[in-house]
Enzyme design. Structure first.
Site: not given
Ligand SMILES: O=C(O)C1=N[C@H](C(=O)O)C[C@H](O)C1
Length: 288
Positions: A161, A200, A44, A132
């Site tokens: 995450k 997140v 983001t 992540y």
């Molecule tokens: O910034 C982030 O890291 C996020 N990525 C995800 C995405 O956009 O794929 C969404 C997440 O909630 C925040």
């Protein structure tokens, strides 16, 4: 270590450059509205289009502004292990509380390759590492068995995450003692019903206080209250992905008069049709 709402903070741009004043303004808005912490330079935050120097400067600035009031999880991932290690060491050195480390993208390593990748990172820093997993962006899935092996070997790997919508996988992670933060706003409540500890979040850039109230209600076991907020915000959560994130969230913040600023190519302005959809949702919520 991780509990609550962690907005993946946007990176404001003005005249093509990082708008550090806008970043400070937005971060203080989030702090004032009760978030547990932020993720600096996640997806983001438009990490793909920040230079290494800008990436590091944003992390340093967010740590400086946060000043211990909230946790700072620094986006420090890469599909190059050497680069991820270097960025993780930098983040620790400037005082980040933890790092967010995305699975390598585009080069699609095997589970063995993922294990070796994260081992190198875990050996290079002492701060916690939030793995992540976001198959929709990386075209691979970080399997719970791989996370289990890593968490048993490295005490600083204990959280994920999770943006894979497979709730059976979420259950397996939690059953293995892993702290799970939702990586998808819409799945936050279902994941918390399984024992997840928070999110997140993209939408928390817009409605931090309400999202904190939803997550806090779920953490207290008041799922009736949490569900009420979930469904109130559901149209806005869905709208965050009406086009690729962070196009909608920055568009919404600009509509609200907040300093989100421009997007960096190849991300570009939202279509007028989608802007109208977003504007109606914001109006229905009384945000504009
Ligand atoms: O910034 C982030 O890291 C996020 N990525 C995800 C995405 O956009 O794929 C969404 C997440 O909630 C925040």
């Amino acid at each position: 270590m991780f509990k609550g709402v962690y907005p993946a903070i946007i990176t404001p741009f003005k005249n093509g450059e990082v708008d550090f004043e806008g970043l400070e303004d937005h971060l203080n808005f989030l702090i004032e509205n009760g978030v547990s912490g932020v993720v600096a330079v996640g997806t983001t935050g438009e990490s793909p289009t920040l230079s290494h120097e800008e990436h590091k400067k944003v992390i340093e600035k967010v740590v400086d502004i946060a000043n211990g009031k909230i946790q700072v999880i620094a986006g420090a991932g890469s599909n190059c292990t050497r680069e991820a290690v270097e960025l993780s060491i930098f983040a620790e050195d400037v005082g980040a509380d933890a790092i967010l480390s995305i699975t390598p993208y585009y080069n699609k390593p095997t589970q063995e390759g993922l294990k070796k990748h994260f081992e190198k990172i875990a050996q290079s820093v002492n701060i916690p590492i939030v793995l992540y997993n976001v198959p929709s962006r990386t075209a691979l899935n970080l399997e719970p068995k791989t996370v289990k092996v890593l968490s048993e070997e490295y005490s600083n790997i204990s959280a994920v995450k999770e943006a894979n919508p497979n709730l059976s996988q979420v259950s397996e992670l939690i059953q293995n003692g892993i702290t799970v933060l939702s990586g998808n706003d819409e799945l936050t409540l279902p994941i918390m019903s399984l024992g997840g500890k928070g999110v997140v979040s993209v939408v928390a850039n817009i409605v931090p206080r309400e999202f904190v109230e939803m997550v806090d209600s779920a953490l207290k076991g008041d799922f009736e209250k949490a569900r009420e907020i979930h469904y109130k915000l559901f149209p806005l959560m869905k709208a965050m992905f009406i086009e690729t994130n962070p196009i909608p969230v920055k568009t919404a913040l600009n509509m609200m008069g907040r300093p989100a600023g421009e997007l960096r190519l190849p991300l570009c302005e939202m279509s007028s049709e989608h802007k109208q959809v977003l504007e109606k949702i914001l109006k229905d919520l009384g945000l504009i």
